[in-house]
Design an enzyme around this catalytic site. Structure first.
Site, PDB file in Angstrom:
ATOM      1  N   HIS A 101      24.435  -3.441  37.555  1.00 59.53           N
ATOM      2  CA  HIS A 101      25.011  -3.520  36.221  1.00 59.53           C
ATOM      3  C   HIS A 101      26.409  -4.146  36.315  1.00 59.53           C
ATOM      4  CE1 HIS A 101      21.791  -0.825  35.251  1.00 59.53           C
ATOM      5  NE2 HIS A 101      22.251  -0.498  34.059  1.00 59.53           N
TER       6      HIS A 101
ATOM      7  N   ASP B 153      16.910  -1.091  27.767  1.00 60.54           N
ATOM      8  CA  ASP B 153      17.979  -0.287  28.347  1.00 60.54           C
ATOM      9  C   ASP B 153      17.701   1.216  28.227  1.00 60.54           C
ATOM     10  OD1 ASP B 153      20.310   0.183  29.706  1.00 60.54           O
ATOM     11  OD2 ASP B 153      21.656  -0.478  28.128  1.00 60.54           O
ATOM     12  N   ASP B 154      18.092   1.828  27.118  1.00 56.83           N
ATOM     13  CA  ASP B 154      17.860   3.248  26.832  1.00 56.83           C
ATOM     14  C   ASP B 154      17.338   3.331  25.398  1.00 56.83           C
ATOM     15  OD1 ASP B 154      19.255   4.517  29.293  1.00 56.83           O
ATOM     16  OD2 ASP B 154      20.770   3.160  28.483  1.00 56.83           O
TER      17      ASP B 154
ATOM     18  N   GLU C 148      29.113  -5.704  31.115  1.00 55.65           N
ATOM     19  CA  GLU C 148      28.728  -5.021  29.878  1.00 55.65           C
ATOM     20  C   GLU C 148      29.996  -4.478  29.231  1.00 55.65           C
ATOM     21  OE1 GLU C 148      25.849  -1.344  28.333  1.00 55.65           O
ATOM     22  OE2 GLU C 148      26.525  -1.413  30.416  1.00 55.65           O
TER      23      GLU C 148
ATOM     24  N   HIS D   9      14.690  -3.793  32.799  1.00 61.52           N
ATOM     25  CA  HIS D   9      15.904  -2.986  32.701  1.00 61.52           C
ATOM     26  C   HIS D   9      15.696  -1.840  31.714  1.00 61.52           C
ATOM     27  CE1 HIS D   9      20.503  -2.912  32.906  1.00 61.52           C
ATOM     28  NE2 HIS D   9      20.213  -1.999  31.977  1.00 61.52           N
TER      29      HIS D   9
ATOM     30  N   HIS E 176      16.271   2.562  31.907  1.00 62.14           N
ATOM     31  CA  HIS E 176      16.530   3.813  32.613  1.00 62.14           C
ATOM     32  C   HIS E 176      15.501   4.838  32.141  1.00 62.14           C
ATOM     33  CE1 HIS E 176      20.548   2.338  33.878  1.00 62.14           C
ATOM     34  NE2 HIS E 176      20.456   1.653  32.752  1.00 62.14           N
TER      35      HIS E 176
END
Length: 322
Positions: free
Chosen positions: A189, A270-271, A192, A11, A13
């Site tokens: 997703h 994630d990011d 969250e 996961h 991006h």
């Protein structure tokens, strides 16, 4: 320390993996002022909406195939140096179009960087095409149709990202049917920013193999039991959850409770530069705050490989490297 632990990530991006130094180099290349969203080599945002704005601004600095090849190779090199053997990256044809690049060229660029990283650092990787939820159901269906054409050999999955507060999960079910009919594995997703209902709706309407985040399922014990019984894998991103204030601190994070309930969990960034984390840091967090020893961390990696969107021969090879 977890440096010697083989790691895997499901996961991330890819536009969210742009480190500020790389963004600055790209800004110099194209003559763009980045002061509104990068200051003192840190991304500037204060809530989910402003985070998305900073994310989109950074993504806009990548405009040609070689830009994306550089981004993929840079990120995968960082992962490999931290002990990662496998990575899946979320890729967005909508962001490619916003940058003025055809989605096919975008994937070709990313794929070139992924191949270079594999040859140089031994890290295997795949792409998951995502639709952007807050762009609407038609846009997500368009992304699914594109993904279902199998536009690059490294595209093996389809998912949906973006603002979870936008629309109903059921609105996007047709897009996932298109992707599934195209032979793609499915993730989404959920759970969250929104609560347990978001996870339940994803299970009911989308039937994913994995759920991105999913941690708000902890609010409903029956739902947790359902996830455990079904073997649905959660792509957990603890550092992201804390940065976005989904939970106030790691002590409040439900990773341990979910694991104890039998839910299959993985660790992901994630990011990463937006949330001041990395895959290596997520493994360290699991060791320090969730009490995972080396064997438990390797089990997390094994779960990720078992849930990876790869062919069985690749999976068997990766398992031998854990």
């Amino acid at each position: 320390m977890t440096a010697a632990i083989a790691k895997a990530e499901l996961h991330c991006h890819i536009e969210g993996a742009i480190v500020p130094s790389l963004a600055r180099a790209q800004a110099d290349k194209y003559g763009v002022d980045i002061s509104p969203f990068i200051r003192d080599d840190r991304y500037v945002w204060d809530d989910f909406t402003s985070f998305l704005a900073a994310y989109d601004a950074a993504a806009g600095l990548f405009r040609c195939e070689e830009d994306y090849a550089l981004l993929a190779e840079t990120y995968l090199r960082e992962l490999a140096e931290a002990g990662a053997i496998y990575s899946e990256i979320f890729v967005s044809p909508d962001h490619a179009r916003s940058a003025g690049l055809a989605p096919e060229a975008y994937l070709d660029g990313l794929g070139a960087g992924m191949e270079r990283a594999r040859a140089a650092y031994g890290i295997e990787s795949r792409m998951i095409v995502v639709g952007v939820r807050h762009f609407g159901a038609n846009a997500v269906a368009g992304a699914a149709r594109f993904a279902a054409t199998r536009p690059h050999r490294l595209v093996t999955g389809f998912g949906m990202a973006g603002d979870e507060r936008s629309g109903r999960v059921a609105d996007f079910a047709d897009a996932f049917d298109i992707a599934r009919d195209g032979g793609l594995a499915i993730t989404i997703h959920a759970g969250e920013l929104c609560g347990a209902d978001s996870v339940r709706d994803a299970l009911n309407h989308i039937r994913p193999a994995r759920i991105g985040h999913g941690v708000r399922a902890i609010e409903d014990r029956a739902l947790v039991d359902r996830l455990a019984k079904a073997g649905t894998v959660l792509e957990v991103c603890p550092g992201s959850n804390i940065a976005l204030k989904v939970f106030p601190d790691f002590e409040s994070h439900p990773f341990t409770a979910l694991a104890q309930a039998g839910v299959r969990l993985t660790l992901n960034s994630d990011d990463p530069p937006f949330f001041h984390t990395s895959l290596a840091r997520e493994y360290e967090t699991a060791s320090r705050h969730f009490g995972l020893n080396d064997d438990a961390l390797r089990a997390v990696t094994r779960t990720a490989i078992e849930a990876a969107f790869v062919d069985e021969e690749t999976r068997r090879t990766l398992v031998t490297r854990i």
